[in-house]
Design a protein around this motif. Structure first.
Motif, PDB file in Angstrom:
ATOM      1  N   PRO A 334       0.826  -1.213   0.000  1.00  0.00           N
ATOM      2  CA  PRO A 334       0.000   0.000   0.000  1.00  0.00           C
ATOM      3  C   PRO A 334       0.852   1.251   0.000  1.00  0.00           C
ATOM      4  N   ASP A 335       0.408   2.265  -0.765  1.00  0.00           N
ATOM      5  CA  ASP A 335       1.088   3.570  -0.775  1.00  0.00           C
ATOM      6  C   ASP A 335       0.766   4.342   0.489  1.00  0.00           C
ATOM      7  N   PRO A 350      -4.628  -1.312  -4.092  1.00  0.00           N
ATOM      8  CA  PRO A 350      -3.474  -2.022  -4.627  1.00  0.00           C
ATOM      9  C   PRO A 350      -3.243  -1.627  -6.078  1.00  0.00           C
ATOM     10  N   GLN A 351      -2.076  -1.978  -6.599  1.00  0.00           N
ATOM     11  CA  GLN A 351      -1.778  -1.664  -7.986  1.00  0.00           C
ATOM     12  C   GLN A 351      -2.650  -2.449  -8.948  1.00  0.00           C
ATOM     13  N   GLN A 352      -3.184  -3.593  -8.497  1.00  0.00           N
ATOM     14  CA  GLN A 352      -4.097  -4.358  -9.355  1.00  0.00           C
ATOM     15  C   GLN A 352      -5.213  -4.919  -8.498  1.00  0.00           C
ATOM     16  N   ALA A 353      -6.465  -4.501  -8.756  1.00  0.00           N
ATOM     17  CA  ALA A 353      -7.595  -5.017  -8.004  1.00  0.00           C
ATOM     18  C   ALA A 353      -8.007  -6.360  -8.570  1.00  0.00           C
ATOM     19  N   ARG A 367      -7.505   2.796  -9.816  1.00  0.00           N
ATOM     20  CA  ARG A 367      -6.868   2.163  -8.670  1.00  0.00           C
ATOM     21  C   ARG A 367      -6.338   3.161  -7.649  1.00  0.00           C
ATOM     22  N   ARG A 368      -5.812   4.294  -8.125  1.00  0.00           N
ATOM     23  CA  ARG A 368      -5.214   5.263  -7.205  1.00  0.00           C
ATOM     24  C   ARG A 368      -6.201   6.401  -6.951  1.00  0.00           C
ATOM     25  N   ALA A 428     -10.838   0.362  -4.673  1.00  0.00           N
ATOM     26  CA  ALA A 428     -10.722   1.003  -5.990  1.00  0.00           C
ATOM     27  C   ALA A 428     -11.767   2.113  -6.040  1.00  0.00           C
ATOM     28  N   TYR A 429     -11.786   2.872  -7.142  1.00  0.00           N
ATOM     29  CA  TYR A 429     -12.687   4.011  -7.259  1.00  0.00           C
ATOM     30  C   TYR A 429     -13.350   4.004  -8.621  1.00  0.00           C
ATOM     31  N   VAL A 430     -14.573   4.485  -8.651  1.00  0.00           N
ATOM     32  CA  VAL A 430     -15.331   4.557  -9.893  1.00  0.00           C
ATOM     33  C   VAL A 430     -15.875   5.978 -10.016  1.00  0.00           C
TER      34      VAL A 430
END
Length: 559
Positions: A334-335, A350-353, A367-368, A428-430
């Motif tokens: 995690p960042d 994460p870098q890949q969901a 993702r970010r 993640a975000y939408v």
């Protein structure tokens, strides 16, 4: 009961006159809160508010409110009333000219000549400092062509104000008529809309007491017990005209049976007379059968659903489960959280969901959080890509809310970031920029649009929502202004309504006066907000939408 004299029953109760006559009489107008606001709508239209719309079911009191309006017209107002809206366009224009006393060529009354006549009359009336108002009752009967001609009449104006204010009064069908695409220009010019709803139980009780009191009966002698009032409200649906008819027949029944208080038997007889059948004496067994039928239908639906579910389970048991490699995601680091992430209250994704047990995430996930914020700010029209996420902004306010339904997001009516959690528990975000009843239009990190089923997206969304809006000059978070206040926020509000109402001059400069408060209440009522005459955040959000200040959600048909 039909053999008794209806004209004499009121004397039996000590009434000065029949209390429940269906004849329109402004003295008997029961001014509930919504009726007061309806009358305020009409008065606003009379004093320069532009197009005003009043709708309501048959018998809710529209005509009585119109009569009350006539008693309160300012002295410098000329009113033309049209009661035959089914006439063709030329005949309608002739009726308007006749109502106003405008002379026209009766030998060849073309639409153009009649319109020119009205224009000259309105200019002359304006030069005499008089307002002209056109009120059309039963406006749902107007043809689309007649409505379009009415819209054209509103083009008659000086450099500073409209020469004609128009009030449309009609049944709910009028709203559906105005919703037609070809009438959108007219609909956009309506500055105030009000719909009269049936009376509530409490209002029904007060309404009956009010009419008895006006007719001369004291509250202590009210012949309608509370239990009977509840039945009257149920039978009438809260429609004042139906209440009048039921109450009148019940009083006639008391007179005929030499009783002083309405009971269930008297009311059933009154209801049977009103309906013209034995419906009123059936003790509402029909309602019981309706509920029983609904219950049986529900049982049937649940049985089918259970059968389908069982078949799905059986099919799933026959399917080979995924391998361990498919189920276990790669470890992610995690960042560190940015200030924007602290605002959102979530950690970095994460870098890949991992979604649905596979290693390929849907393409619409961002993702970010910083990327999602930049997309939201850019789409919402802010120059600073991170705007108030990273520092204070003179224009933007960031909001973080928790919503439970798509309806709440639709009512927000703004592009929004949804914080989602995948089935494998990754963030993640939408970015949602449009909604329909079954689909969401979303934009990914690269700006590509995707149409996603609400059922799919709803399974991931946990309610957290981030959106942006523009603050007006002088607004501080949590601030509000009301009657008597002054300052830049009041100035902004007054000019906002001048734009909405297409008026050259605002209602005030910077002092929150009664006229501005009345206009604000009308707007709040039409927007489904709390009607308190106070400018706060929710009202500003709706005003921003109306003025096109904030970017709003795309609607079906635009994507």
């Amino acid at each position: 009961m039909l053999g008794w004299s209806d004209a004499m029953y009121h004397q039996y109760f000590g009434l000065k006159e029949p209390a429940f006559s269906i004849a329109v009489n402004p003295r008997y107008l029961y001014m509930s809160e919504q009726h007061k606001e309806a009358l305020a709508h009409l008065l606003y239209g009379v004093t320069g508010g532009g197009f005003v719309l009043l709708t309501g079911e048959v018998g809710t009191g529209k005509t009585t409110i119109i009569r009350s309006l006539l008693e309160q017209l300012p002295e410098h107002t000329d009113l033309a009333m049209v009661f035959n809206p089914m006439a063709e366009v030329p005949e309608m224009l002739q009726m308007i000219c006749d109502e106003l006393g405008a002379e026209y060529d009766r030998a060849a009354p073309s639409v153009k000549k009649l319109t020119d006549t009205l224009h000259r009359y309105l200019l002359e009336n304006h030069s005499r400092n008089r307002h002209t108002v056109l009120l059309i009752d039963e406006a749902q009967l107007l043809s689309p062509e007649a409505l379009e001609q009415i819209r054209l009449l509103t083009n008659l104006e000086t450099n500073t104000e409209k020469l004609l204010q128009i009030i449309l009064v009609g049944q709910p069908e009028l709203n559906r008529l105005l919703a037609q695409p070809r009438l959108r220009q007219l609909s956009q010019r309506i500055t105030a809309r009000f719909h009269l709803n049936p009376l509530s139980l409490a209002e029904t009780r007060a309404y009956i007491g009010h009419r008895l009191q006006v007719a001369g009966l004291s509250g202590a002698n009210n012949p309608f017990p509370d239990a009977i009032v509840r039945k009257i409200h149920s039978y009438s649906g809260g429609i004042p005209r139906r209440i009048n008819i039921l109450c009148e027949r019940a009083l006639v029944g008391l007179y005929g049976h030499n009783k002083e208080r309405v009971d269930g038997k008297i009311l059933s007889l009154a209801r049977r007379e009103v309906s013209g059948s034995s419906e009123g004496a059936r003790h509402d067994f029909s309602g019981l059968w309706r509920w029983l039928s609904l219950a049986l239908a529900l049982v049937a639906v649940l049985s089918v659903a259970l059968l389908l579910w069982q078949q799905t389970v059986d099919n799933d048991l026959e399917t080979t489960p995924p391998s361990a490699e498919q189920r276990i995601p790669e470890k992610q680091s995690p960042d560190r959280q940015s200030p924007g992430q602290q605002l959102a209250g979530v950690g970095s994704p994460p870098q890949q969901a991992i979604v649905g047990g596979t290693q390929k995430a849907p393409g619409y996930l961002i993702r970010r959080l910083s990327d999602a914020q930049a997309q939201l700010a850019g789409y919402s029209g802010f120059d600073n890509p991170l705007t108030c996420f990273t520092s204070g902004s003179d224009a933007a306010i960031c909001e973080v809310e928790h919503y439970d339904t798509w309806q709440q997001l639709a009512e927000l009516n703004r592009p929004a970031l949804l914080s989602v959690i995948t089935p494998d528990k990754f963030h993640a975000y939408v970015l949602v920029v449009g909604l329909t009843s079954s689909q969401a239009l979303v934009i990914d990190r690269d700006g590509t649009q995707h149409s996603v089923a609400l059922a799919e997206l709803g399974a991931l969304w946990r309610g957290q929502t981030i959106y942006l809006w523009r603050r007006p000059p002088g607004y501080q978070k949590g601030a509000s202004v009301g009657l008597g206040d002054s300052g830049p926020l009041v100035h902004w509000l007054s000019n906002a309504f001048a734009r909405i109402d297409e008026q050259q001059r605002p209602l005030t400069d910077d002092r929150f006066n009664s006229a501005l408060a009345a206009r604000l209440k009308i707007f709040q009522r039409n927007s489904g907000l709390t009607v308190d005459g106070i400018l706060g955040q929710q009202t500003i959000l709706r005003l921003n939408e109306r003025l096109g200040i904030d970017t709003t959600l795309m609607v079906e048909g635009d994507w």
